[in-house]
Design an enzyme around this catalytic site. Structure first.
Site, short mmCIF file in Angstrom:
data_model
loop_
_atom_site.label_atom_id
_atom_site.label_comp_id
_atom_site.label_asym_id
_atom_site.label_seq_id
_atom_site.Cartn_x
_atom_site.Cartn_y
_atom_site.Cartn_z
N TYR A 197 -4.71 35.39 6.16
CA TYR A 197 -5.63 36.26 6.31
C TYR A 197 -5.25 37.81 5.44
O TYR A 197 -6.08 38.69 5.41
CB TYR A 197 -5.56 36.73 7.85
CG TYR A 197 -6.42 35.85 8.70
CD1 TYR A 197 -6.77 34.50 8.40
CD2 TYR A 197 -6.53 35.85 10.28
CE1 TYR A 197 -7.47 33.55 9.24
CE2 TYR A 197 -7.12 35.00 11.07
CZ TYR A 197 -7.51 34.00 10.34
OH TYR A 197 -8.23 33.12 11.35
N GLY A 198 -3.87 38.02 5.57
CA GLY A 198 -3.40 39.11 5.21
C GLY A 198 -3.84 39.86 3.94
O GLY A 198 -3.67 40.82 3.52
N CYS B 29 5.02 40.29 10.64
CA CYS B 29 4.21 39.23 10.48
C CYS B 29 4.91 38.05 11.20
O CYS B 29 6.02 38.00 11.01
CB CYS B 29 4.05 39.06 8.86
SG CYS B 29 3.41 37.30 8.53
N THR B 30 4.04 37.33 12.19
CA THR B 30 4.71 36.30 12.95
C THR B 30 5.43 35.21 11.98
O THR B 30 6.01 34.19 12.42
CB THR B 30 3.82 35.85 13.80
OG1 THR B 30 2.59 35.43 13.26
CG2 THR B 30 3.60 37.10 14.92
N HIS B 31 4.98 34.99 10.56
CA HIS B 31 5.83 34.18 9.91
C HIS B 31 7.15 34.27 9.75
O HIS B 31 8.00 33.55 9.31
CB HIS B 31 5.07 33.83 8.60
CG HIS B 31 3.86 33.17 8.70
ND1 HIS B 31 2.70 33.43 9.13
CD2 HIS B 31 3.29 31.65 8.12
CE1 HIS B 31 1.63 32.60 9.29
NE2 HIS B 31 2.13 31.38 8.39
N CYS C 169 -0.38 37.19 15.59
CA CYS C 169 -0.71 37.38 14.32
C CYS C 169 -0.50 38.83 14.00
O CYS C 169 -1.49 39.69 14.48
CB CYS C 169 -2.03 36.96 13.63
SG CYS C 169 -2.49 37.36 11.94
N GLU D 110 5.15 28.80 5.06
CA GLU D 110 4.11 27.48 5.00
C GLU D 110 4.68 26.13 4.24
O GLU D 110 4.02 25.35 4.62
CB GLU D 110 2.79 28.06 4.81
CG GLU D 110 2.18 29.11 5.65
CD GLU D 110 1.20 28.58 6.77
OE1 GLU D 110 0.62 27.44 6.77
OE2 GLU D 110 0.90 29.62 7.75
N THR E 265 -1.33 40.60 11.12
CA THR E 265 -2.63 40.95 10.55
C THR E 265 -3.59 41.23 11.60
O THR E 265 -4.16 42.12 11.50
CB THR E 265 -3.06 39.96 9.36
OG1 THR E 265 -1.51 39.54 8.70
CG2 THR E 265 -4.06 40.31 8.53
#
Ligand code: DGL
Length: 269
Positions: free
Chosen positions: A42-43, A186-188, A73, A152, A75
């Site tokens: 999304y970012g 960012c949650t990643h 998230c 990812e 973003t």
């Protein structure tokens, strides 16, 4: 008391960092996770598109009768206008506020870095929130768009040469600025915690928004008497908009367990 599930969403697997904290803190709660893996990231999208996607994600969770929505998230949390979240029929929580409270409390010198997606850094929601709490703070934002793809695709170990090269490229300017605290906006990014921490020679305090938000959710549900009254372990469901198999493979690293029996691919619009 409210036995309905908590709804958690993200553009992909990153929100599982928040989900994992929620599972540990609130073991009797049922949780529904939605990851929009078909449209991640999304970012790098426009504000309008992020809001449209977020509304669809929220509608999906509402259709499962959740008692609360957690935008896991960075973003979405930094982009969704209060006018949208305030109008929801259930309480909503993003990840910005809890992370900012913790960063402001922990920062000794008030030199706070924020890393996130392009959209998150561009809209400066973290920066504004930090100055709201500590007006004298210096905030240094840095967009790290490749970090999401690295996570990812499983490149998050501290030894991974690709992840290390990206960290050097993105984080060197923050090292120059001598930040003392860094929000992983960012949650990643918590998957890169070790790598980022070692880059700063373990001298910078890292703040994980997912973890802070899970604590905030726990407080909210407690104060508003919305905790589940169940005594058996929570039931978890995972929905995603791309292959469940791919999602489960990465998710098993995030959650350290096999979720294939609870995962289902869905379409949203
Ligand atoms: N986990 C999302 C965030 O916290 C990932 C970003 C993206 O989809 O670009 O911002």
């Amino acid at each position: 008391m409210d036995n309905r599930p908590i709804g958690v969403f993200d553009s992909g697997v990153g929100g599982l960092t928040a989900m994992k904290e929620l599972m540990a803190l609130l073991p009797h709660e049922n949780i529904i996770y939605f990851g929009d893996t078909g449209r991640v990231p999304y970012g790098s999208r426009s504000r309008e598109t992020i809001i449209r996607y977020a509304r669809q994600d929220i509608d999906f969770l509402l259709s499962h009768d959740v008692k609360m929505i957690v935008a896991a998230c960075g973003t979405v949390s930094s982009t969704l206008p209060p006018a949208v979240s305030d109008a929801l029929p259930v309480p909503y929580m993003g990840v910005v506020s809890a992370a900012v409270q913790t960063a402001c409390a922990l920062s000794l010198g008030g030199r706070i870095g924020v890393i996130g997606t392009r959209a998150t850094i561009r809209n400066n929601a973290y920066g504004r929130a930090i100055r709201g709490v500590r007006p004298e703070a210096r905030v240094f934002g840095r967009a790290c768009p490749l970090f999401v793809h690295l996570v990812e695709n499983g490149h998050f170990s501290k030894e991974d040469p690709i992840a290390r090269a990206a960290a050097e490229y993105y984080l060197a300017p923050l090292l120059e600025e001598k930040i003392d605290t860094l929000i992983l906006g960012c949650t990643h990014y918590p998957l890169l915690y070790e790598l980022v921490s070692s880059f700063f020679d373990y001298q910078v305090t890292l703040v994980d928004p997912g973890r802070e938000t899970a604590h905030a959710v726990q407080s909210y549900l407690t104060v508003h008497d919305l905790l589940s009254g169940r005594t058996e372990p929570g039931d978890y469901r995972y929905y995603m908009t791309d292959s469940a198999e791919d999602f489960c493979e990465v998710a098993s690293v995030f959650l350290s367990c096999d979720i294939r029996a609870q995962a289902q691919q869905v379409a949203v619009s």
